[in-house]
Design an enzyme around this catalytic site. Structure first.
Site, short mmCIF file in Angstrom:
data_model
loop_
_atom_site.label_atom_id
_atom_site.label_comp_id
_atom_site.label_asym_id
_atom_site.label_seq_id
_atom_site.Cartn_x
_atom_site.Cartn_y
_atom_site.Cartn_z
N HIS A 126 11.44 -13.78 1.55
CA HIS A 126 11.04 -15.01 2.26
C HIS A 126 11.76 -16.26 1.74
O HIS A 126 11.64 -17.33 2.35
CB HIS A 126 9.53 -15.24 2.16
CG HIS A 126 8.71 -14.22 2.87
ND1 HIS A 126 8.91 -13.88 4.19
CD2 HIS A 126 7.69 -13.43 2.43
CE1 HIS A 126 8.04 -12.94 4.54
NE2 HIS A 126 7.29 -12.64 3.49
N ASP A 244 4.13 -2.91 2.45
CA ASP A 244 2.90 -3.46 3.02
C ASP A 244 2.70 -3.13 4.49
O ASP A 244 1.73 -3.58 5.09
CB ASP A 244 2.82 -4.98 2.78
CG ASP A 244 4.14 -5.70 3.01
OD1 ASP A 244 5.09 -5.06 3.51
OD2 ASP A 244 4.22 -6.90 2.68
ZN LIG Z 1 5.49 -8.40 3.02
#
Ligand SMILES: [Zn+2]
Length: 307
Positions: A126, A244
């Site tokens: 990110h 995830d």
């Molecule tokens: Zn993630």
């Protein structure tokens, strides 16, 4: 040739508060599972060096590095966004996390190993060129890819991202750079709410809807990723390995299982064998259900060992 496992003690000292899902126990869950499954025995263990300022600046620029340096606290937590904080150890951990991927590139390029898994925190995908966000400070996989291009003279690299969240940072850094192909799957809509539009021809984003699982994921890989990878002929494959999208993960709603992580790893091994002398550098991104994270990462690493 063996598979390298690269980590560093500072990764266990970076903490963002007692209830934060991106916690040191994540790495212990992976390590425990690698040992219990017997896979650890086959790994070549390395301690990650810190990435140099020059290596990190290739993707983030000097002004951003100064900004992160200034944000590093002497005590307590300094919040960069509501989810992302630095404690006094975070900057050291972030430098070694990026350095792990740089080391992995050097190891596979020197043929000391064919594949490598970097068990790192903080994660990286990110982190944009000029912005830390989403638990990420430096974009580890991007620092590694830039190192492969700049220090080893490679002309074509691929970054594969199967984390449940879109790798907006990696896209921000490499969109429009024809040397770098990025292929990804992610749940949409979900944080960071990007990636639905492919901003450049070198980005192959495949959003999946909440509730989708193995069938949709494997179709995306087979129909979208693999043709793009074959056309690009990467000389090294990087994996932003977030776990995830597992069905047990509390932060998202996809339904992958350990078998899916083993399968996708095997698909990438086949591409790497054809175009990249087998070179794969994988680095940990997300994954917050500790048991599922350990089991999934172990199956991913098992596939790398068996390559
Ligand atoms: Zn993630």
């Amino acid at each position: 040739m063996p598979t390298a496992l690269i980590t560093h003690p500072s990764f266990l000292l970076h903490e963002m508060g007692p209830y934060h899902p991106e916690c040191p126990e994540r790495l212990m869950a992976i390590s425990d599972r690698l040992i219990a499954s017997g896979i650890d025995h086959y790994l070549l263990h390395h301690t990650a060096p810190a990435a140099t300022r020059e290596q990190i600046a290739r993707v983030h620029g000097d002004a951003y590095l100064d900004e992160i340096d200034a944000a590093s606290p002497e005590a307590g937590l300094h919040y960069i966004d509501p989810d992302t904080a630095l404690n006094p150890h975070s900057l050291t951990a972030a430098r070694h996390a990026a350095g792990a991927v740089v080391m992995a590139v050097d190891l596979v390029m020197r043929k000391e190993c064919k594949t490598a898994f970097c068990a790192v925190r903080p994660p990286g995908h990110h982190a944009e060129r000029k912005r830390a966000m989403g638990f990420c400070l430096f974009n580890n996989v991007a620092v590694g890819a830039a190192h492969a291009l700049a220090a080893h003279g490679l002309e074509r690299v691929a970054i594969v991202d199967f984390d449940v969240h879109h790798g907006n940072g990696t896209e921000d850094i490499f969109q429009g750079d024809e040397r770098v192909l990025m292929v990804s799957t992610f749940q949409h809509p979900l944080y960071p709410y990007s990636g639905v539009d492919n901003p450049a021809p070198n980005m192959v984003n495949v959003p999946l809807a909440a509730g989708e699982g193995s069938d949709a994921f494997r179709a995306a890989v087979a129909e979208r990723w693999l043709p793009a990878l074959e056309a690009h002929r990467p000389q090294i494959i990087f994996i932003s390995a977030g776990f995830d999208a597992h069905r047990e993960d509390p932060l998202a709603g996809l339904k992958l299982t350990e078998a899916d992580y083993a399968w996708v790893t095997q698909q990438l091994i086949a591409v790497a064998a054809r175009h990249a002398h087998g070179r794969i550098v994988s680095t940990l991104e997300g994954g917050y259900a500790l048991s599922a994270l350990g089991r999934s990462a172990a199956e991913h690493v098992r596939a790398l060992v068996e390559a």
